[in-house]
Motif scaffolding. Sequence first.
Motif, PDB file in Angstrom:
ATOM      1  N   VAL A  88       0.852  -1.193   0.000  1.00 11.96           N
ATOM      2  CA  VAL A  88       0.000   0.000   0.000  1.00 11.96           C
ATOM      3  C   VAL A  88       0.890   1.246   0.000  1.00 11.96           C
ATOM      4  O   VAL A  88       1.789   1.377   0.819  1.00 11.96           O
ATOM      5  N   LYS A  89       0.626   2.166  -0.917  1.00 14.61           N
ATOM      6  CA  LYS A  89       1.422   3.393  -1.044  1.00 14.61           C
ATOM      7  C   LYS A  89       0.647   4.654  -0.710  1.00 14.61           C
ATOM      8  O   LYS A  89       1.240   5.719  -0.550  1.00 14.61           O
ATOM      9  N   VAL A  90      -0.666   4.552  -0.610  1.00 16.05           N
ATOM     10  CA  VAL A  90      -1.486   5.734  -0.349  1.00 16.05           C
ATOM     11  C   VAL A  90      -2.796   5.294   0.290  1.00 16.05           C
ATOM     12  O   VAL A  90      -3.264   4.180   0.073  1.00 16.05           O
ATOM     13  N   GLY A  91      -3.355   6.154   1.115  1.00 10.59           N
ATOM     14  CA  GLY A  91      -4.640   5.865   1.739  1.00 10.59           C
ATOM     15  C   GLY A  91      -4.506   5.196   3.087  1.00 10.59           C
ATOM     16  O   GLY A  91      -3.401   4.978   3.587  1.00 10.59           O
ATOM     17  N   VAL A  92      -5.664   4.876   3.655  1.00 12.68           N
ATOM     18  CA  VAL A  92      -5.718   4.177   4.937  1.00 12.68           C
ATOM     19  C   VAL A  92      -6.384   2.826   4.723  1.00 12.68           C
ATOM     20  O   VAL A  92      -7.283   2.685   3.900  1.00 12.68           O
ATOM     21  N   VAL A  93      -5.925   1.855   5.472  1.00 17.62           N
ATOM     22  CA  VAL A  93      -6.493   0.517   5.390  1.00 17.62           C
ATOM     23  C   VAL A  93      -7.626   0.433   6.399  1.00 17.62           C
ATOM     24  O   VAL A  93      -7.447   0.750   7.573  1.00 17.62           O
ATOM     25  N   GLY A  94      -8.779   0.051   5.923  1.00 19.88           N
ATOM     26  CA  GLY A  94      -9.953  -0.069   6.780  1.00 19.88           C
ATOM     27  C   GLY A  94     -10.652  -1.385   6.517  1.00 19.88           C
ATOM     28  O   GLY A  94     -10.159  -2.223   5.769  1.00 19.88           O
ATOM     29  N   GLY A  95     -11.783  -1.528   7.125  1.00 20.76           N
ATOM     30  CA  GLY A  95     -12.563  -2.743   6.941  1.00 20.76           C
ATOM     31  C   GLY A  95     -13.825  -2.469   6.154  1.00 20.76           C
ATOM     32  O   GLY A  95     -14.126  -1.324   5.791  1.00 20.76           O
ATOM     33  N   MET A  96     -14.572  -3.507   5.901  1.00 21.31           N
ATOM     34  CA  MET A  96     -15.826  -3.358   5.175  1.00 21.31           C
ATOM     35  C   MET A  96     -16.790  -2.473   5.962  1.00 21.31           C
ATOM     36  O   MET A  96     -17.588  -1.755   5.371  1.00 21.31           O
ATOM     37  N   GLY A  97     -16.686  -2.474   7.272  1.00 21.17           N
ATOM     38  CA  GLY A  97     -17.515  -1.584   8.078  1.00 21.17           C
ATOM     39  C   GLY A  97     -17.253  -0.124   7.770  1.00 21.17           C
ATOM     40  O   GLY A  97     -18.182   0.691   7.694  1.00 21.17           O
ATOM     41  N   ASP A  98     -15.984   0.224   7.570  1.00 21.29           N
ATOM     42  CA  ASP A  98     -15.624   1.606   7.202  1.00 21.29           C
ATOM     43  C   ASP A  98     -16.191   1.973   5.839  1.00 21.29           C
ATOM     44  O   ASP A  98     -16.675   3.085   5.623  1.00 21.29           O
ATOM     45  N   ILE A  99     -16.127   1.033   4.925  1.00 21.36           N
ATOM     46  CA  ILE A  99     -16.648   1.266   3.573  1.00 21.36           C
ATOM     47  C   ILE A  99     -18.169   1.411   3.617  1.00 21.36           C
ATOM     48  O   ILE A  99     -18.734   2.329   3.020  1.00 21.36           O
ATOM     49  N   LEU A 100     -18.825   0.537   4.357  1.00 22.80           N
ATOM     50  CA  LEU A 100     -20.281   0.611   4.488  1.00 22.80           C
ATOM     51  C   LEU A 100     -20.711   1.934   5.110  1.00 22.80           C
ATOM     52  O   LEU A 100     -21.628   2.599   4.605  1.00 22.80           O
ATOM     53  N   THR A 101     -20.045   2.354   6.162  1.00 30.11           N
ATOM     54  CA  THR A 101     -20.382   3.620   6.819  1.00 30.11           C
ATOM     55  C   THR A 101     -20.213   4.791   5.856  1.00 30.11           C
ATOM     56  O   THR A 101     -21.069   5.680   5.791  1.00 30.11           O
ATOM     57  N   ALA A 102     -19.114   4.799   5.112  1.00 36.59           N
ATOM     58  CA  ALA A 102     -18.871   5.889   4.155  1.00 36.59           C
ATOM     59  C   ALA A 102     -19.982   5.954   3.113  1.00 36.59           C
ATOM     60  O   ALA A 102     -20.466   7.034   2.768  1.00 36.59           O
ATOM     61  N   ILE A 103     -20.414   4.804   2.622  1.00 39.05           N
ATOM     62  CA  ILE A 103     -21.485   4.765   1.618  1.00 39.05           C
ATOM     63  C   ILE A 103     -22.801   5.236   2.221  1.00 39.05           C
ATOM     64  O   ILE A 103     -23.537   6.018   1.614  1.00 39.05           O
ATOM     65  N   GLN A 104     -23.096   4.790   3.440  1.00 38.79           N
ATOM     66  CA  GLN A 104     -24.352   5.165   4.096  1.00 38.79           C
ATOM     67  C   GLN A 104     -24.406   6.650   4.422  1.00 38.79           C
ATOM     68  O   GLN A 104     -25.487   7.243   4.408  1.00 38.79           O
ATOM     69  N   MET A 105     -23.284   7.254   4.712  1.00 36.18           N
ATOM     70  CA  MET A 105     -23.240   8.673   5.110  1.00 36.18           C
ATOM     71  C   MET A 105     -23.176   9.606   3.893  1.00 36.18           C
ATOM     72  O   MET A 105     -23.407  10.807   4.032  1.00 36.18           O
ATOM     73  N   ALA A 106     -22.866   9.081   2.734  1.00 41.84           N
ATOM     74  CA  ALA A 106     -22.690   9.903   1.540  1.00 41.84           C
ATOM     75  C   ALA A 106     -24.015  10.352   0.962  1.00 41.84           C
ATOM     76  O   ALA A 106     -25.013   9.628   1.009  1.00 41.84           O
ATOM     77  N   ASP A 107     -24.022  11.553   0.414  1.00 41.31           N
ATOM     78  CA  ASP A 107     -25.193  12.041  -0.329  1.00 41.31           C
ATOM     79  C   ASP A 107     -25.236  11.392  -1.719  1.00 41.31           C
ATOM     80  O   ASP A 107     -26.315  11.170  -2.272  1.00 41.31           O
ATOM     81  N   HIS A 108     -24.052  11.121  -2.272  1.00 46.30           N
ATOM     82  CA  HIS A 108     -23.950  10.527  -3.600  1.00 46.30           C
ATOM     83  C   HIS A 108     -22.848   9.484  -3.590  1.00 46.30           C
ATOM     84  O   HIS A 108     -21.767   9.741  -3.068  1.00 46.30           O
ATOM     85  N   VAL A 109     -23.124   8.322  -4.201  1.00 48.74           N
ATOM     86  CA  VAL A 109     -22.123   7.273  -4.360  1.00 48.74           C
ATOM     87  C   VAL A 109     -21.946   7.059  -5.854  1.00 48.74           C
ATOM     88  O   VAL A 109     -22.914   6.766  -6.567  1.00 48.74           O
ATOM     89  N   ILE A 110     -20.718   7.211  -6.306  1.00 47.68           N
ATOM     90  CA  ILE A 110     -20.405   7.094  -7.724  1.00 47.68           C
ATOM     91  C   ILE A 110     -19.485   5.898  -7.895  1.00 47.68           C
ATOM     92  O   ILE A 110     -18.361   5.889  -7.386  1.00 47.68           O
TER      93      ILE A 110
END
Length: 112
Positions: A88-110
């Motif tokens: 990994v060279k960029v970003g933060v490593v998270g779990g599927m929970g982090d991804i799910l939360t980000a999608i749920q909190m977003a106004d738009h998912v592209i």
Amino acid sequence: MKNAVIVFSRNGMGHAPVELQSKLAKKFLRLTIESGNLPGKILFYTEGVKLACSGSEALEELQELEAKGVELVLCLTCLDFFRLTDQVKVGVVGGMGDILTAIQMADHVISV
């Protein structure tokens, strides 16, 4: 676009030869930077995690986006599956929970 999330689930964009997918992702990210209309987060899962690892053509753009405050979140399960955790060279490593939360909190998912 701060409440927007972009999702990369492929090592590039579209259904095309790998080289073209990679070039399209790099171009998309460059144009996103140039537009000044940045998303709040970019999420990477399945083969998408490869974009943030050693050898990716898009590393420069991703590093620039991160420097401009865009949060880049990579799926740990996916990194482990592809044995890329140490690349990994960029970003933060998270779990599927982090991804799910980000999608749920977003106004738009592209999804690209």
